[in-house]
Design a protein around this motif. Structure first.
Motif, PDB file in Angstrom:
ATOM      1  N   ILE A  42       0.789  -1.238  -0.006  1.00 13.93           N
ATOM      2  CA  ILE A  42      -0.177   0.008  -0.054  1.00 13.93           C
ATOM      3  C   ILE A  42       0.841   1.280   0.145  1.00 13.93           C
ATOM      4  N   LYS A  43       1.835   1.296   0.781  1.00 12.55           N
ATOM      5  CA  LYS A  43       2.839   2.474   0.891  1.00 12.55           C
ATOM      6  C   LYS A  43       3.559   2.522  -0.510  1.00 12.55           C
ATOM      7  N   ALA A  44       3.867   1.313  -1.032  1.00 13.61           N
ATOM      8  CA  ALA A  44       4.612   1.532  -2.496  1.00 13.61           C
ATOM      9  C   ALA A  44       3.575   1.765  -3.460  1.00 13.61           C
ATOM     10  N   GLY A  45       2.759   1.421  -3.399  1.00 11.16           N
ATOM     11  CA  GLY A  45       1.533   1.804  -4.598  1.00 11.16           C
ATOM     12  C   GLY A  45       1.181   3.307  -4.370  1.00 11.16           C
ATOM     13  N   ALA A  46       1.058   3.857  -3.324  1.00 10.80           N
ATOM     14  CA  ALA A  46       0.775   5.369  -2.989  1.00 10.80           C
ATOM     15  C   ALA A  46       2.024   6.244  -3.417  1.00 10.80           C
ATOM     16  N   PHE A  47       3.056   5.598  -3.007  1.00  9.08           N
ATOM     17  CA  PHE A  47       4.412   6.381  -3.618  1.00  9.08           C
ATOM     18  C   PHE A  47       4.407   6.523  -5.183  1.00  9.08           C
ATOM     19  N   CYS A  48       4.122   5.199  -5.996  1.00  9.72           N
ATOM     20  CA  CYS A  48       4.094   5.013  -7.464  1.00  9.72           C
ATOM     21  C   CYS A  48       3.096   5.979  -7.839  1.00  9.72           C
ATOM     22  N   MET A  49       2.070   6.324  -7.428  1.00  7.20           N
ATOM     23  CA  MET A  49       1.102   7.417  -7.985  1.00  7.20           C
ATOM     24  C   MET A  49       1.503   8.615  -7.818  1.00  7.20           C
ATOM     25  N   LEU A  50       2.013   9.159  -6.636  1.00  2.51           N
ATOM     26  CA  LEU A  50       2.456  10.593  -6.473  1.00  2.51           C
ATOM     27  C   LEU A  50       3.873  10.754  -7.434  1.00  2.51           C
TER      28      LEU A  50
END
Length: 523
Positions: A473-481
């Protein structure tokens, strides 16, 4: 048992009947995939919401994040409503509908191919969509099987099989319109179900005030590991940074998911976008907000594994199981409705993407409309079978690096929205975006999320600077931003697209009009 079976049989009958009724409206690829671009605001809005929220949210996310964050988990539902629904309709709705119609693109990969003048981009995007939509679909099966196994005490394999067959029948028969109409019906069921289960849950603990008092007594610790009394009823909970990552992933992520954006392709007219935005936002506040609010009291209904660890995916089924047989039947129908609506959108998006963007013109050089429709329908069945197999493996523990529904969905959303969100958003508004920037973003998101899926619990993440994203989840949010930064930076230092081609894409936002003026005699 009779009540549960009776309610489910009624639901199955209605769902299949809708699919068979609209089979004549799915006689062409345009009708099957987009409903002829003539879907009204209420159905579009409910379809958006029903596609957005599924058993993953109600069972997996509400259970895990309600346990982790307490009442502050409600921020996730509010983010889904105002960022993932309202802002998405306002920012993306009109421009998506206008430009995709102008470019005659029926899928997100096809949009990338035509907007950036690159058939290779279309193929790359279709491969990403097909691969990473499968784990998302598997997470739906997982969430539903948890409730079915609890309610009927049958092996989860049978639950997965029933869900797959029901979805295949009505999607293959009726296509997008059947899916959208079923979404509307299922959305009504979801609204009724979430209101009922929240009310009954609070009542079982003596009301809202008493339930919050009991939750405040639960022993909790903040992100630093220090004891913090009442942390599960605090404003931002025990771990605000992780809470923010979940809000970003589940809210902003909706902007880059092919099955979500497709709802804007098919809306009937521009005037209906405002109405659709309002309806979908209210729907999201009630369903998402209600689900996370329910999950926030999960610590009052704890569920544990044999080894003593918390089984997040069993928390919400455990809550429901204490509410009586009639309520269990209603919640089963609600969760089945939520899952079927999302699953139908996913299989249509995946099958149409693989057919129109990968097979047509590349693998099969000549493919008429009838052949495309047959292949899409066949791939719907294939896609359901593959995702069912992954769900079974994951539930049985044969995928050791993914234990919970939320983690499986985090990998899928992180890769899809991380790869697609920025190129799609900038592509609607900014003429300077380069193909190199899109490729860089595709590669960054898919590589990072694939690496995260396999190694996020290994020392390479936990003992290095990568620890800040050591969770899907943290990695996914980082990818979007990160994508919102990568695309403009790479575009600024790479070759700009041909001006005349880009002007053609953006010409859809302007219209030539003629007006009468008084004749000027000149000097």
């Amino acid at each position: 048992m009779f009540i549960k079976v009776f309610l489910l049989l009624i639901f199955f009958a209605v769902t299949i009947s809708v699919g068979l009724y609209f089979r004549k409206r799915a006689s062409s690829v345009n009708d099957f995939v987009l409903g002829g671009r003539s879907v009204g605001p209420w159905i579009s809005a409910f379809s958006y919401g029903a596609t957005y929220f599924s058993a993953v949210v109600f069972v997996g996310y509400a259970g895990q994040f309600g346990w982790r964050f307490g009442t502050s988990a409600v921020w996730i539902g509010l983010g889904n409503a105002f960022i993932g629904s309202l802002l998405a309709w306002v920012v993306l709705g009109r421009r998506t509908r206008v430009m995709t119609n102008h470019l005659k693109s029926a899928t997100m990969p096809e949009f990338f191919g035509k907007r950036y003048l690159s058939p290779a981009l279309k193929i790359g995007a279709s491969a990403i969509a097909f691969i990473f939509l499968i784990p998302y679909t598997a997470s739906l099966y997982n969430g539903l099987s948890q409730l079915f196994s609890m309610a009927f005490e049958v092996p989860f394999v049978y639950c997965i099989a029933v869900m797959g067959v029901i979805t295949a029948v009505f999607v293959v028969a009726g296509g997008y319109v059947a899916s959208a109409v079923n979404d509307f019906i299922q959305g009504l069921v979801m609204l009724a179900g979430i209101v009922a289960v929240v009310a009954m849950t609070l009542s079982s603990k003596g009301g809202l005030t008493e339930a919050i008092r009991l939750l405040a007594l639960e022993e909790g610790y903040n992100a630093a590991g220090a004891a913090q009394p009442g942390v599960f009823t605090s404003f931002f909970g025990p771990d605000p940074s992780f809470l923010l990552a979940v809000v970003v992933l589940t809210s902003l992520g909706a902007w880059g998911l092919p099955q979500m954006v497709a709802r804007f392709y098919s809306i009937k007219s521009e005037k209906m976008i405002t109405k659709g935005a309002i309806v979908s936002t209210v729907f999201a506040v009630m369903v998402a907000g209600g689900s996370y609010f329910l999950g926030s009291f999960g610590r009052l209904f704890p569920q544990y594994r044999a080894d003593g660890s918390v089984n997040f995916d069993a928390i919400v089924p455990g809550i429901v199981n204490e509410l009586g047989e009639a309520m269990v039947g209603l919640i089963l129908v609600m969760v089945f409705a939520a899952s079927i609506s999302t699953l139908s959108s996913l299989v249509i998006a995946s099958a149409s993407t693989l057919t129109l963007d990968f097979l047509r013109g590349h693998i099969i050089k000549r493919m008429n409309d009838k052949a495309q429709l047959v292949i899409i329908r066949c791939l719907v069945v294939v896609f359901i079978a593959l995702s069912s197999a992954i769900a079974i493996l994951q539930i049985q523990g044969n995928i050791p690096f993914i234990k919970f529904i939320a983690d499986l969905m985090g990998v899928s959303w992180g890769a899809l929205a991380g790869a697609f969100l920025a190129p799609f958003l900038y592509g609607l508004y900014w003429k300077r975006v380069s193909r190199a920037a899109v490729w860089c973003n595709f590669a960054f998101a898919t590589v990072l999320m694939t690496f995260t899926a396999f190694f996020w619990q290994k020392p390479v993440f936990t003992d290095t600077f990568l620890s800040v994203i050591a969770h899907p989840i943290k990695a996914g949010a980082f990818c979007m931003l990160a994508g919102l930064v990568i695309v403009p930076l790479v575009s600024a230092v790479t070759k700009a697209p041909a001006k005349e081609k880009v002007e053609h894409c953006f010409s859809c936002y302007e219209e030539m009009v003629s007006v009468k003026i008084k004749e000027d005699l000149g000097s």
